[in-house]
Design a protein around this motif. Structure first.
Motif, PDB file in Angstrom:
ATOM      1  N   LEU A 221      32.085  75.524  82.733  1.00  0.00           N
ATOM      2  CA  LEU A 221      31.978  75.534  84.502  1.00  0.00           C
ATOM      3  C   LEU A 221      31.198  76.245  84.721  1.00  0.00           C
ATOM      4  N   ASP A 222      30.371  77.916  84.047  1.00  0.00           N
ATOM      5  CA  ASP A 222      29.964  78.295  84.877  1.00  0.00           C
ATOM      6  C   ASP A 222      28.015  78.203  84.458  1.00  0.00           C
ATOM      7  N   GLY A 223      28.329  77.310  83.311  1.00  0.00           N
ATOM      8  CA  GLY A 223      26.549  76.947  83.013  1.00  0.00           C
ATOM      9  C   GLY A 223      26.356  77.488  81.378  1.00  0.00           C
TER      10      GLY A 223
ATOM     11  N   ALA B 212      36.185  67.643  82.085  1.00  0.00           N
ATOM     12  CA  ALA B 212      35.482  66.370  82.403  1.00  0.00           C
ATOM     13  C   ALA B 212      34.077  67.127  81.921  1.00  0.00           C
ATOM     14  N   LYS B 213      33.935  68.342  81.134  1.00  0.00           N
ATOM     15  CA  LYS B 213      32.787  68.785  80.468  1.00  0.00           C
ATOM     16  C   LYS B 213      32.930  68.108  78.797  1.00  0.00           C
ATOM     17  N   THR B 214      34.122  67.640  78.157  1.00  0.00           N
ATOM     18  CA  THR B 214      34.286  67.636  77.373  1.00  0.00           C
ATOM     19  C   THR B 214      34.365  66.418  77.147  1.00  0.00           C
ATOM     20  N   TYR B 215      33.428  66.259  75.677  1.00  0.00           N
ATOM     21  CA  TYR B 215      33.739  64.119  75.153  1.00  0.00           C
ATOM     22  C   TYR B 215      33.515  64.730  73.736  1.00  0.00           C
TER      23      TYR B 215
ATOM     24  N   ASN C  86      45.312  79.365  77.099  1.00  0.00           N
ATOM     25  CA  ASN C  86      44.310  79.212  76.105  1.00  0.00           C
ATOM     26  C   ASN C  86      43.352  78.738  75.751  1.00  0.00           C
ATOM     27  N   HIS C  87      42.417  77.533  75.535  1.00  0.00           N
ATOM     28  CA  HIS C  87      42.028  76.051  75.544  1.00  0.00           C
ATOM     29  C   HIS C  87      41.559  76.357  76.721  1.00  0.00           C
ATOM     30  N   VAL C  88      41.529  76.234  78.189  1.00  0.00           N
ATOM     31  CA  VAL C  88      40.796  76.592  78.986  1.00  0.00           C
ATOM     32  C   VAL C  88      40.132  78.227  79.666  1.00  0.00           C
ATOM     33  N   LYS C  89      41.064  78.648  78.990  1.00  0.00           N
ATOM     34  CA  LYS C  89      40.193  79.694  79.097  1.00  0.00           C
ATOM     35  C   LYS C  89      39.177  80.442  78.705  1.00  0.00           C
TER      36      LYS C  89
END
Length: 267
Positions: free
Chosen positions: A70-72, A113-116, A61-64
């Motif tokens: 990832l798609d901008g 990789a896009k999470t900070y 669920n988190h990834v979804k």
């Protein structure tokens, strides 16, 4: 930038001032913050306790929920928690691989990789240490275990705190020693946890700080409870709360102790 906020379980249910302050900071810096409504637990609690199969649907669920990054659709995901940032970065893929879902593992790594963590986003991505904060109080900072050893935020929180106008930042003795929380560790090994907490409380008191600051409200809740039980008068505040405060608009979402369940219901 357009930034998605992952509020975390404890931020959503018990200490909403941390995600609220995160939004305040980022909007003050000129960025747009969005809140994906599909977010729930990232699965950290289950993974830490060994319940990998139960963690899998939460990770899925988190990834979804956050894969639009990832798609901008968004430029980044921000988490006001070193613990949850570390979990998305390391535990989610590990769990997915353990249950045999290579596709989920790959996707989780891409979202991670896009999470900070908040201080990472501010210092590394946005390139700022002075966020315009004003906080004329004596503060001591405890670097939580997951932020230090898993998320590896390093000295970024110190860079941000040192740039706050009016702050008196007091070094915390044995700062890198665990406070004794560790999630379910505090319940399963309560005697050891309590002894570690006592040491941390003693060190906090030795700084004569008005405020104890951390980047994780889970550990703040634990140490804040210890401080309240001795009527220390020391307030607990998330890093974001201090950074959100300005001369014109002091951030008032902080609490001076961890509320009991009964108090939380009244509030």
């Amino acid at each position: 930038m357009r930034i998605a906020l992952f509020a975390t379980c404890i931020g959503d249910s018990m200490f909403p001032q941390a995600p609220e302050a995160t939004v305040t900071i980022l909007e003050r810096l000129g960025h747009e913050v969005v809140f994906p409504e599909g977010q729930v637990c990232c699965g950290q609690m289950h993974a830490n306790t060994g319940y990998f199969k139960k963690a899998e649907p939460l990770i899925r669920n988190h990834v979804k929920t956050f894969e639009p990054v990832l798609d901008g659709e968004w430029d980044a995901v921000v988490v006001p928690s070193g613990s949850c940032a570390g979990a998305t970065r390391h535990e989610q893929a590990l769990v997915a691989e353990h249950v045999g879902d290579a596709k989920l593992a790959k996707r989780s790594k891409e979202v991670a990789a896009k999470t900070y963590e908040l201080s990472e986003l501010l210092v590394d991505v946005l390139g700022v240490t002075d966020v315009g904060a004003y906080f004329p109080h004596r503060v001591t900072y405890h670097p939580t275990c997951h932020s230090l050893r898993i998320a590896k935020v390093g000295d970024r929180p110190y860079q941000l705190l040192n740039a706050v106008e009016g702050i008196d930042l007091a070094p915390l003795p044995d700062a890198e020693v665990c406070c004794g929380f560790g999630g379910t560790f505090a319940m399963k090994n309560h005697e050891t946890s309590t002894a570690m907490l006592a040491d941390k409380v003693t060190n906090v008191m030795s700084t004569h700080a008005e405020v104890l600051c951390m980047g994780d409200y889970s550990c703040l809740m634990h140490v804040g409870g210890g401080l309240s039980r001795i009527n220390s008068g020391v307030k607990i505040m998330h890093l974001a709360e201090i950074l959100a405060s300005t001369k014109d608009k002091p951030f008032v979402g902080n609490v001076s102790y961890a509320p009991t369940p009964e108090e939380a219901m009244v509030r």
